[in-house]
Design an enzyme around this catalytic site. Structure first.
Site, PDB file in Angstrom:
ATOM      1  N   ARG A 295       0.860  -1.178   0.000  1.00  0.00           N
ATOM      2  CA  ARG A 295       0.000   0.000   0.000  1.00  0.00           C
ATOM      3  C   ARG A 295       0.900   1.233   0.000  1.00  0.00           C
ATOM      4  O   ARG A 295       2.125   1.105   0.019  1.00  0.00           O
ATOM      5  CB  ARG A 295      -1.023  -0.010   1.171  1.00  0.00           C
ATOM      6  CG  ARG A 295      -0.706  -0.855   2.366  1.00  0.00           C
ATOM      7  CD  ARG A 295       0.355  -0.326   3.245  1.00  0.00           C
ATOM      8  NE  ARG A 295       0.197   1.081   3.480  1.00  0.00           N
ATOM      9  CZ  ARG A 295       1.165   1.927   3.698  1.00  0.00           C
ATOM     10  NH1 ARG A 295       2.426   1.503   3.715  1.00  0.00           N
ATOM     11  NH2 ARG A 295       0.932   3.206   3.892  1.00  0.00           N
TER      12      ARG A 295
ATOM     13  N   GLN B  55      -1.998   2.407  10.057  1.00  0.00           N
ATOM     14  CA  GLN B  55      -0.704   2.431   9.356  1.00  0.00           C
ATOM     15  C   GLN B  55       0.356   3.178  10.169  1.00  0.00           C
ATOM     16  O   GLN B  55       1.534   2.893  10.045  1.00  0.00           O
ATOM     17  CB  GLN B  55      -0.848   3.105   7.979  1.00  0.00           C
ATOM     18  CG  GLN B  55      -1.632   2.292   6.954  1.00  0.00           C
ATOM     19  CD  GLN B  55      -3.078   2.709   6.913  1.00  0.00           C
ATOM     20  OE1 GLN B  55      -3.651   3.110   7.926  1.00  0.00           O
ATOM     21  NE2 GLN B  55      -3.694   2.601   5.764  1.00  0.00           N
TER      22      GLN B  55
ATOM     23  N   ASP C 224      -1.651  10.857  -1.595  1.00  0.00           N
ATOM     24  CA  ASP C 224      -1.997   9.830  -2.574  1.00  0.00           C
ATOM     25  C   ASP C 224      -2.344  10.437  -3.926  1.00  0.00           C
ATOM     26  O   ASP C 224      -2.335   9.746  -4.939  1.00  0.00           O
ATOM     27  CB  ASP C 224      -3.167   9.002  -2.036  1.00  0.00           C
ATOM     28  CG  ASP C 224      -2.753   8.328  -0.748  1.00  0.00           C
ATOM     29  OD1 ASP C 224      -2.200   7.229  -0.802  1.00  0.00           O
ATOM     30  OD2 ASP C 224      -2.917   8.942   0.331  1.00  0.00           O
TER      31      ASP C 224
HETATM   32  O1  MRU Z   1      -4.468   3.203   2.268  1.00  0.00           O
HETATM   33  P1  MRU Z   1      -2.972   3.272   2.176  1.00  0.00           P
HETATM   34  O2  MRU Z   1      -2.237   2.652   3.318  1.00  0.00           O
HETATM   35  O3  MRU Z   1      -2.461   2.848   0.828  1.00  0.00           O
HETATM   36  O4  MRU Z   1      -2.743   4.835   2.302  1.00  0.00           O
HETATM   37  C1  MRU Z   1      -1.876   5.518   1.586  1.00  0.00           C
HETATM   38  C2  MRU Z   1      -0.880   6.072   2.488  1.00  0.00           C
HETATM   39  O5  MRU Z   1       0.061   5.394   2.836  1.00  0.00           O
HETATM   40  C3  MRU Z   1      -1.033   7.416   2.985  1.00  0.00           C
HETATM   41  O6  MRU Z   1      -2.177   8.066   2.663  1.00  0.00           O
HETATM   42  C4  MRU Z   1       0.225   8.201   2.774  1.00  0.00           C
HETATM   43  O7  MRU Z   1       0.215   9.255   3.651  1.00  0.00           O
HETATM   44  C5  MRU Z   1       0.423   8.676   1.359  1.00  0.00           C
HETATM   45  S1  MRU Z   1       1.204   7.521   0.319  1.00  0.00           S
HETATM   46  C6  MRU Z   1       2.902   7.919   0.486  1.00  0.00           C
END
Ligand code: MRU
Length: 369
Positions: free
Chosen positions: A52, A202, A243
């Site tokens: 992820r 996370q 993201d």
């Molecule tokens: O749902 P995820 O764990 O894929 O979330 C994405 C992320 O890890 C975060 O939003 C992060 O801050 C940005 S991606 C470097």
């Protein structure tokens, strides 16, 4: 970065052409790797969040196309691979970017050449991610060094981050955590407040784990603690990942980021967003209106997983039977709440002009769109 003292990346190629990953659903209690041998396994790894984080999702998708091409390299197979990978997660735009890169390269090649070319390009995408994040680390380091100066070099720089935008979210280094690793490695004392980041945790499970592996001092806090800490001058700087960031600097990131940005704004705490350029979606301006927000299974809110005293992993229910739950995975922080964007080319204002000052080649492309 280091795992038990040994340098590692989040994704690698095995000698037989399969793709190795760290199964992030097992962290922090177990360190387990997994092999992806097919397109279906790659798509599942992304949707079930074995991998992820926007940059790592992009790299995994690129390798997923390579795995598909080694099985069947027809035009139909290429279309089907891109379609199934694109459907795995809707918010992180690196996924779309990586698939567009792969398709642009492969559709012009005869099928017999596609598998080798796909592996090569996927490898390059992974290497580019590492180089980009190293550069983000260098640029963000200046901000942390300046905060240390402001603190009279008398105490550690206090940083706050949300979710996991460390090396586990990328191929190596990470985005938001790259400047923190760079500062730590240079001997600037830092301390990181780590938002736990419900519902998938996370922060508590991944950010805390990777900072701990690298020896960076940190403290996990509940998601609602940041405002209190900022009111009491316990945070010098917030740095988060993203993201998807729009052409005018609106930032989609893990749910709860917007509330941290509001608290930072109210307390005049600088709020920076670190991003590799493939995370910029130049095709949209208004993030609140136009970025699709992933809604995940309510079970992620209803239940929580953890380690039992005897060592086994268990899931337990938090809520009364019958209470419904909603699981919005991301939110959008408007550009006006963002102090600056840390990219591989430097730090800029969160605005169209700011981004175009660092990526002037987009000016012509956007004018032509
Ligand atoms: O749902 P995820 O764990 O894929 O979330 C994405 C992320 O890890 C975060 O939003 C992060 O801050 C940005 S991606 C470097």
């Amino acid at each position: 970065m280091n795992v038990r003292g040994t340098p590692m990346r989040t994704i690698w190629l095995e000698p037989d052409g399969a793709v190795g990953i760290i199964d992030q659903t097992r962290l922090p209690h177990e360190f387990v790797t997994a092999r992806l041998g097919t397109l279906a396994e790659s798509a599942h790894a992304i949707s079930a969040m074995l991998v992820r984080g926007a940059p790592l999702i992009g790299a995994t998708a690129a390798y997923g196309v390579a795995l598909a091409m080694r099985a069947q390299a027809s035009d139909e197979a290429l279309d089907a691979a891109c379609r199934s990978l694109l459907a795995t997660r809707p918010t992180a735009v690196n996924l779309r970017w990586a698939l567009e890169e792969m398709r642009a390269l492969l559709q012009g090649l005869p099928p017999a050449e596609r598998a080798a070319a796909a592996y090569r390009r996927a490898g390059e995408i992974a290497e580019e991610d590492v180089a980009i994040n190293r550069a983000i680390g260098r640029h963000g380091l200046d901000l942390i060094a300046a905060a240390w100066q402001r603190a009279g070099k008398r105490r550690p720089v206090e940083l706050l981050t949300h979710c996991n935008a460390g090396w586990l979210a990328a191929v190596d280094w990470g985005t938001a955590l790259a400047p923190i690793y760079a500062a730590h490695d240079q001997g600037i004392p830092v301390h990181v407040w780590v938002d736990e980041t419900r519902p998938r945790n996370q922060g508590a499970s991944l950010t805390a784990w990777e900072l701990g592996q690298h020896g960076v001092p940190h403290t996990v806090i509940v998601d609602n603690a940041g405002g209190h800490l900022m009111q009491h001058s316990r945070v010098d700087l917030c740095i988060v990942g993203t993201d998807r960031t729009t052409a005018r600097g609106d930032v989609a990131n893990k749910i709860g980021t917007y509330l941290k940005a509001l608290a930072a704004h109210d307390n005049r705490v600088p709020f920076y967003v670190a991003l590799p350029s493939p995370t910029i979606d130049w095709s949209i301006e208004d993030g609140v209106r136009d970025i699709p927000i992933e809604q995940r299974d309510a079970a992620e809110v209803i239940e929580i997983a953890g380690r039992l005293p005897e060592g086994g992993i268990a899931r337990v229910r938090l809520m009364p039977d019958g209470s419904p739950a909603a699981n919005y995975a991301f939110d959008v922080t408007p550009a006006r709440l963002v102090t600056g964007l840390i990219t591989e080319r430097g730090v800029c204002a969160a605005s169209r002009d700011g981004l175009l000052s660092l990526f002037p080649e987009r000016r012509q492309l956007m004018a032509g769109e």
